[in-house]
Design a protein around this motif. Structure first.
Motif, mmCIF file in Angstrom:
data_model
loop_
_atom_site.group_PDB
_atom_site.id
_atom_site.type_symbol
_atom_site.label_atom_id
_atom_site.label_comp_id
_atom_site.label_asym_id
_atom_site.label_seq_id
_atom_site.Cartn_x
_atom_site.Cartn_y
_atom_site.Cartn_z
ATOM 1 N N ARG A 120 0.850 -1.194 0.000
ATOM 2 C CA ARG A 120 0.000 0.000 0.000
ATOM 3 C C ARG A 120 0.887 1.246 0.000
ATOM 4 O O ARG A 120 1.850 1.343 0.753
ATOM 5 C CB ARG A 120 -0.879 -0.017 1.243
ATOM 6 C CG ARG A 120 -1.816 1.120 1.295
ATOM 7 C CD ARG A 120 -2.765 0.966 2.461
ATOM 8 N NE ARG A 120 -3.609 2.138 2.517
ATOM 9 C CZ ARG A 120 -4.211 2.559 3.575
ATOM 10 N NH1 ARG A 120 -4.100 1.889 4.695
ATOM 11 N NH2 ARG A 120 -4.964 3.633 3.545
ATOM 12 N N THR A 121 0.529 2.223 -0.840
ATOM 13 C CA THR A 121 1.267 3.480 -0.907
ATOM 14 C C THR A 121 0.416 4.584 -0.300
ATOM 15 O O THR A 121 -0.750 4.736 -0.659
ATOM 16 C CB THR A 121 1.596 3.842 -2.379
ATOM 17 O OG1 THR A 121 2.319 2.773 -2.958
ATOM 18 C CG2 THR A 121 2.386 5.116 -2.454
ATOM 19 N N LEU A 122 0.990 5.338 0.603
ATOM 20 C CA LEU A 122 0.281 6.453 1.218
ATOM 21 C C LEU A 122 0.585 7.732 0.447
ATOM 22 O O LEU A 122 1.721 7.975 0.053
ATOM 23 C CB LEU A 122 0.682 6.611 2.681
ATOM 24 C CG LEU A 122 0.305 5.459 3.596
ATOM 25 C CD1 LEU A 122 0.818 5.715 5.009
ATOM 26 C CD2 LEU A 122 -1.196 5.253 3.609
ATOM 27 N N GLN A 123 -0.442 8.515 0.249
ATOM 28 C CA GLN A 123 -0.294 9.788 -0.458
ATOM 29 C C GLN A 123 -0.275 10.925 0.551
ATOM 30 O O GLN A 123 -1.087 10.964 1.464
ATOM 31 C CB GLN A 123 -1.461 9.989 -1.442
ATOM 32 C CG GLN A 123 -1.494 11.335 -2.116
ATOM 33 C CD GLN A 123 -0.304 11.574 -3.022
ATOM 34 O OE1 GLN A 123 0.022 10.735 -3.843
ATOM 35 N NE2 GLN A 123 0.357 12.703 -2.860
#
Length: 99
Positions: free
Chosen positions: A3-6
């Motif tokens: 998961r990539t956090l923005q």
């Protein structure tokens, strides 16, 4: 997949809004509703400001200045004050050259 956090900052919000506008192509009625919803938050601009935003560059300033001079020319006293103001910024004009 990881998961990539923005990072949701002003730049991210602007990019999302511009993409939405480009994709959805709001019409004049849409913009009127948007502006009406912003009024209670203290914003006073018109939908025209959203549909036709002005880039305040040299050409925009010059066009506005020329229109003001043509439609509402300054009085002699106002010209004196204007010339004093530009002289303080290092510009030297005669009244006849400025008119």
């Amino acid at each position: 997949m990881a998961r990539t956090l923005q990072n949701w900052d002003a730049e991210t919000h602007e990019a999302v809004l511009l993409a939405l506008i480009d994709h959805m192509k709001p019409n004049g009625g849409d913009w009127a509703v948007v502006v009406a919803s912003l009024r209670p938050k203290g914003y006073t601009f018109t939908e025209g400001a959203l549909v036709y935003p002005t880039v305040w560059d040299h050409d925009a300033h010059l066009a506005l200045l020329q229109a003001v001079i043509a439609e509402a020319p300054p009085s002699n006293d106002e010209w004196t004050k204007i010339l004093e103001r530009v002289a303080a910024k290092g510009y030297s004009y005669t009244a006849s050259a400025a008119k």
